[in-house]
Design an enzyme around this catalytic site. Structure first.
Site, PDB file in Angstrom:
ATOM      1  N   GLU A 163      -1.824 -35.365  31.995  1.00  0.00           N
ATOM      2  CA  GLU A 163      -1.530 -34.700  30.732  1.00  0.00           C
ATOM      3  C   GLU A 163      -1.831 -35.684  29.613  1.00  0.00           C
ATOM      4  O   GLU A 163      -1.533 -36.873  29.722  1.00  0.00           O
ATOM      5  CB  GLU A 163      -0.072 -34.257  30.651  1.00  0.00           C
ATOM      6  CG  GLU A 163       0.261 -33.609  29.314  1.00  0.00           C
ATOM      7  CD  GLU A 163       1.647 -32.980  29.259  1.00  0.00           C
ATOM      8  OE1 GLU A 163       1.921 -32.256  28.291  1.00  0.00           O
ATOM      9  OE2 GLU A 163       2.443 -33.212  30.185  1.00  0.00           O
ATOM     10  N   ASN A 221       3.503 -22.963  32.556  1.00  0.00           N
ATOM     11  CA  ASN A 221       4.102 -24.286  32.732  1.00  0.00           C
ATOM     12  C   ASN A 221       5.468 -24.321  32.067  1.00  0.00           C
ATOM     13  O   ASN A 221       5.566 -24.271  30.844  1.00  0.00           O
ATOM     14  CB  ASN A 221       3.223 -25.364  32.114  1.00  0.00           C
ATOM     15  CG  ASN A 221       3.917 -26.718  32.089  1.00  0.00           C
ATOM     16  OD1 ASN A 221       4.010 -27.387  33.105  1.00  0.00           O
ATOM     17  ND2 ASN A 221       4.423 -27.112  30.937  1.00  0.00           N
ATOM     18  N   GLU A 222       6.514 -24.391  32.869  1.00  0.00           N
ATOM     19  CA  GLU A 222       7.878 -24.608  32.380  1.00  0.00           C
ATOM     20  C   GLU A 222       8.361 -23.562  31.380  1.00  0.00           C
ATOM     21  O   GLU A 222       9.250 -23.842  30.575  1.00  0.00           O
ATOM     22  CB  GLU A 222       8.011 -26.009  31.758  1.00  0.00           C
ATOM     23  CG  GLU A 222       7.921 -27.128  32.770  1.00  0.00           C
ATOM     24  CD  GLU A 222       8.303 -28.477  32.180  1.00  0.00           C
ATOM     25  OE1 GLU A 222       8.569 -28.548  30.962  1.00  0.00           O
ATOM     26  OE2 GLU A 222       8.343 -29.463  32.931  1.00  0.00           O
ATOM     27  N   CYS A 264       3.156 -29.529  28.807  1.00  0.00           N
ATOM     28  CA  CYS A 264       3.425 -28.833  27.545  1.00  0.00           C
ATOM     29  C   CYS A 264       2.187 -28.707  26.671  1.00  0.00           C
ATOM     30  O   CYS A 264       2.132 -27.842  25.800  1.00  0.00           O
ATOM     31  CB  CYS A 264       4.530 -29.563  26.789  1.00  0.00           C
ATOM     32  SG  CYS A 264       6.141 -29.473  27.597  1.00  0.00           S
TER      33      CYS A 264
END
Length: 669
Positions: A43, A390-391, A256
């Site tokens: 990331e 994602n999350e 994120c």
């Protein structure tokens, strides 16, 4: 071509035949497990892409930095005006008629006096200087590819480009390499040159000097070392450090970063704007508070996966905002979740299907595949995995949109393995965890991505996957995890937990430590696996533990070959609450056997090892990681590194395991 082989060719063929290993049949007692257990998660956090893994030396070479990213930033960030010989001029940022709509900002240089005074014998010209990312590291004799887009206005110009060493205020730089460009085109044109420094320098600068009065537009300044990983634009030492983990896959680009973090949908990462020529890519704010040039874009991610022998695992947004939007990290149980209207979801479905076609399609019949071929990769990338989301909070809105994408992508491409999400904090006290698994069971998601960052005690004492259902169709991808410190004891706790994961690798098929990389003086998150500066790479203790697991991939797990003295005869290792453990892994494809032992305890241990069923012979390679519990690798010291030795192979023996140590034995069968 002659039909007769040379002696050298015959010898090479004979050697190849001797070295070729036929797959073997696994002895009884083994459990079939995933051989893709250890991967990496990249990331763009901690300034690890621009100024890091991406080898570009110029910062803000496109002049696209802006105040949305950081207060005080703008097109001239990382640049300074230089006017040797008391030259006069003006620098102006503009956005009219740029190179491409995705790259609108450029600089206009207006030079009024570029000549030196009659008694001045130094440099002359008016222009700009870039110091890179805190100084450029260049090496004598190595080649650096310089490129720049220029548009002339009015009379023809002479432009001097200098790679140099700063000599202090009021002094001209020492020249390491230089070139002169003649500019006359009234439209944008790319100019290129190769600069070869005459000596090493860790703080080099680049100057672009107009030697002729008048106006000229400048954009897309680049200085790239030719010596990059496999020649594909990644910083060689960093990329090699990642490849040395022997990861089986790479998840990217986040995290994120995928759905804009706390910034909202406007900052969602869209893969289509990160491919193609660099001057056509759309740069954007990074979730972690800096700039993404996307010079490291989807093509480069896929190329790196191919170069390092990793499966690509791209993650795409699913029309639902990150949990952090609207202050959600503190309020996530009640936050208002931003969502894409269902009437617009086909765009996000196309985002996934078009990516599959770009990666795997035929350039002769598909426009996206043709873009891949035009970029220099006509063969397919053979994409196998695709992550969706994602999350996110597993809300009714998320479920509706995830189902919409999942059903349509699976119908269009049933061969692709879809990876879902359980949100952050994948534990049974988290409602997202429960809701995520309920959704996975309902619609048959092949793999679910779990995340958790915990103090070392969690990894020392918990054995989460022992209790997972063995008949569940959905497998686990432990996509983000780490102990919350970077001492040796933390790395050993993670290693002990990975032994537990290996024992359960019929349920857990993939893992990746996070975050992966962090730059000195540019770190937003700690701990990380690998730290670096412009010149060196600093692996942590966790890196070396991860490396042993990456090197020891296999298809079969054996849990009954090692017994620790003092344990009950039927003890299962690694046990919950016990700070030592073992695993034995067989790779039938390479005919290699691996024995791994971890002792995260202050007392030495004795392990009785019986490898009779495998027919071990000759020698083994023994790798040891050992130190004090609080040892830590950092920029000042690197006390922890693996120590290797060749030992005589034995079928039955006792091994002494030092306090705070990990040992791996490798046998060629």
């Amino acid at each position: 071509m002659t039909k007769r082989m040379t002696i050298a060719a015959l010898l090479a063929a004979a050697t190849l035949g001797l070295n070729a290993q036929k797959p073997m049949t696994a002895p009884k007692g083994g459990k079939l497990i995933s051989d893709e257990l250890l991967g990496i998660f990249f990331e763009d956090i901690n300034n690890c892409a621009d100024g890091g893994l991406y080898a570009e030396l110029i910062q803000n070479g496109s002049f696209e930095f802006n105040a949305n990213e950081r207060d005080g930033w703008g097109p001239s960030t990382a640049w300074k005006i230089v006017r040797p010989g008391h030259s006069l001029g003006m620098l102006e940022s503009r956005m009219d008629n740029g190179i491409h709509p995705n790259n609108p900002t450029y600089m206009r240089l207006h030079a009024e006096r570029t000549r030196e005074f009659s008694d001045y014998k130094g440099w002359r010209g008016y222009g700009i200087q870039n110091d890179g990312f805190g100084g450029m590291v260049v090496k004598a004799g190595q080649k650096y590819d310089f490129s720049i887009f220029l548009r002339n206005i009015g009379n023809a110009k002479q432009v001097r480009v200098v790679l140099g060493i700063p000599q202090g205020w009021g002094k001209d730089p020492k020249v390491l390499a230089e070139t002169t460009i003649a500019v006359s085109d009234k439209s944008w044109k790319k100019y290129e040159a190769v600069l070869t420094p005459t000596e090493d320098c860790k703080n080099a600068i680049l100057q672009i000097l107009m030697l002729t009065d008048g106006d000229m537009d400048v954009d897309m300044v680049s200085l790239m070392p030719e010596d990059t990983y496999k020649g594909h634009g990644l910083r060689k030492d960093l990329a090699q450090t990642l490849a040395d983990l022997q990861p089986k896959f790479m998840r990217f680009p986040g995290g994120c970063v995928v759905h804009g973090g706390g910034d909202g949908f406007w900052n969602t990462y869209r893969w289509k704007t990160t491919i193609g020529p660099k001057e056509t890519r759309k740069q954007q704010k990074n979730t972690w508070g800096y700039h993404q040039s996307v010079g490291l874009g989807y093509f480069e991610y896929f190329q790196f996966c191919e170069d390092a022998g990793m499966e690509p695992l791209p993650i795409l947004p699913c029309g639902v905002s990150c949990q952090g939007t609207n202050g959600g990290w503190g309020l996530w149980p009640t936050q208002a979740q931003d969502v894409v209207p269902m009437s617009q979801m086909d765009e996000w479905v196309a985002e996934a299907i078009d990516l599959i076609e770009w990666a795997n399609g035929d350039p002769a019949t598909n426009k996206w595949a043709k873009m891949r071929a035009d970029a220099g990769h006509p063969a397919p990338f053979n994409l196998k995995y695709l992550g969706i989301g994602n999350e996110e909070k597993i809300s009714p809105e998320f479920i509706e949109r995830f189902k919409y994408i999942f059903e349509r992508v699976t119908k269009a491409h049933p061969e692709i393995v879809i990876v879902g999400t359980d949100g952050p904090g994948s534990h049974k006290d988290n409602p997202d965890y429960e809701a995520g698994w309920k959704l996975a069971d309902e619609i048959g998601i092949p793999v679910n991505d779990e995340h958790y960052y915990e103090p070392r005690d969690y990894f020392l004492n918990k054995r989460q996957y022992d209790n997972y259902p063995r008949d569940r169709k959905t497998k686990v991808y432990l996509g983000e995890y780490a102990a919350k410190d970077k001492k040796l004891i933390d790395a050993l706790a993670e290693g002990l937990y990975l032994l537990h994961v290996e024992r359960n690798a019929d349920v857990v098929t993939m893992t990746s430590y996070a975050p992966l990389l962090a730059k000195k003086d540019g770190t937003q998150w700690n701990p990380d696996m690998i730290y670096f500066d412009n010149d060196r790479v600093y692996p942590t203790c966790s890196y070396y533990v991860q490396q042993l697991f990456g090197q020891s991939a296999g298809q079969y797990y054996y849990g009954d070959c090692v017994k620790f003295e003092g344990d009950a005869a039927d003890a299962i290792q690694p046990m919950e609450g016990v700070h030592y453990g073992q695993s034995v892994i067989l790779n039938t494809k390479t005919r290699k056997l691996f024995v791994k032992l971890v002792n995260a305890d202050a007392e030495a241990k004795k392990a009785n090892i019986d490898l009779s069923r495998f027919g071990v012979k000759k020698n083994a390679v023994k790798t040891v990681i050992v130190g004090s519990a609080d040892d830590e690798n950092n920029y000042e010291k690197q006390p922890i590194a693996p120590q290797k030795e060749t030992i005589k192979a034995q079928k039955k023996f006792t091994l002494d395991l030092e306090p705070y140590s990990m040992v791996m034995l490798e046998y060629q069968l």
